[in-house]
Design an enzyme around this catalytic site. Structure first.
Site, PDB file in Angstrom:
ATOM      1  N   LYS A   3      73.777  55.540 -18.442  1.00 37.48           N
ATOM      2  CA  LYS A   3      73.044  56.043 -19.607  1.00 37.48           C
ATOM      3  C   LYS A   3      73.850  57.179 -20.225  1.00 37.48           C
ATOM      4  O   LYS A   3      74.139  58.182 -19.570  1.00 37.48           O
ATOM      5  CB  LYS A   3      71.659  56.547 -19.191  1.00 37.48           C
ATOM      6  CG  LYS A   3      70.876  57.193 -20.323  1.00 37.48           C
ATOM      7  CD  LYS A   3      69.525  57.696 -19.843  1.00 37.48           C
ATOM      8  CE  LYS A   3      68.762  58.386 -20.962  1.00 37.48           C
ATOM      9  NZ  LYS A   3      67.427  58.870 -20.510  1.00 37.48           N
TER      10      LYS A   3
ATOM     11  N   ASP B 289      55.857  59.643 -21.539  1.00 34.60           N
ATOM     12  CA  ASP B 289      56.426  58.658 -22.472  1.00 34.60           C
ATOM     13  C   ASP B 289      56.475  57.276 -21.820  1.00 34.60           C
ATOM     14  O   ASP B 289      57.458  56.546 -21.960  1.00 34.60           O
ATOM     15  CB  ASP B 289      57.819  59.086 -22.925  1.00 34.60           C
ATOM     16  CG  ASP B 289      58.312  58.275 -24.130  1.00 34.60           C
ATOM     17  OD1 ASP B 289      57.450  57.746 -24.875  1.00 34.60           O
ATOM     18  OD2 ASP B 289      59.528  58.166 -24.325  1.00 34.60           O
TER      19      ASP B 289
END
Length: 207
Positions: free
Chosen positions: A4, A96
């Site tokens: 990432k 989230d």
């Protein structure tokens, strides 16, 4: 492995805090249903790379490709709640949770990822969190006092989406989102409405 990339995480205080928060949480969270961090490095351009395990796909891609059979829905929901139980027991609110932040491999093993908006439980929380479709009403109503229940709401929305094959509350904006929720679930009782701090929000809800 999966990598990432976080571009220019030190360019603003907000990005720096978010990156540090995610790194700190991933370093300490160790559970079968939570993504694990294997390494981290910084490029000469000051981009940061998180190295994690590779799972292949996410729940959003699965939901948009085919209807899920009952046994898969049950197994995915079990793993989501198991992961959340661990995260919450560590004093963390994800904030989230959504299908694209839930990774799945070919064996249907599931892991919760993307803790960039996660926070240690705190009586005062900011309202700007969570993708709209999965956002709990108390966040939309600008309440700052909320806790792990916002993750449970998101998990419920994901469960409904797995059953129906589409988002349960696909709001076009904050107002439309709240309207869709109240049409299905009803208006909150007065004792709940009266805890809303914002006068503008209070007028909207009562209208």
């Amino acid at each position: 492995v999966a990598v990432k990339k976080i571009m220019k995480p030190f360019s603003t205080p907000v990005l720096a805090k978010r990156t540090y928060r995610e790194l700190k949480l991933l370093k300490h969270l160790k559970h079968e249903n939570v993504i694990s961090l294997s390494d981290i490095f910084i490029s000469p351009l000051e981009d940061i790379y998180f190295v994690t395990e590779l799972l292949g796909t996410d729940l959003h891609r699965l939901l948009t490709s085919r209807p899920l059979e009952k046994q898969f829905i049950q197994y995915f929901l079990y793993q989501i709640m198991r992961g959340l139980k661990y995260v919450h027991s560590a004093g963390v609110v994800h904030r989230d949770l959504k299908p694209s932040n839930i990774l799945v491999n070919e064996n249907c093993d599931l892991k919760i990822c993307d803790f960039g908006l996660a926070r240690i439980q705190d009586p005062q929380m900011t309202g700007y969190v969570s993708t709209r479709y999965y956002r709990a009403p108390e966040i939309m109503l600008t309440w700052q006092k909320y806790d792990v229940e916002v993750d449970i709401w998101s998990a419920g929305c994901i469960f409904a989406e797995m059953l129906e094959g589409k988002p349960l509350f696909p709001g076009k904006d904050h107002v439309n989102q709240f309207s869709i929720i109240t049409e299905l679930l009803g208006t909150p009782p007065d004792d709940v409405i009266n805890t809303i701090a914002s006068e503008n929000t209070l007028r909207f809800v009562k209208s």
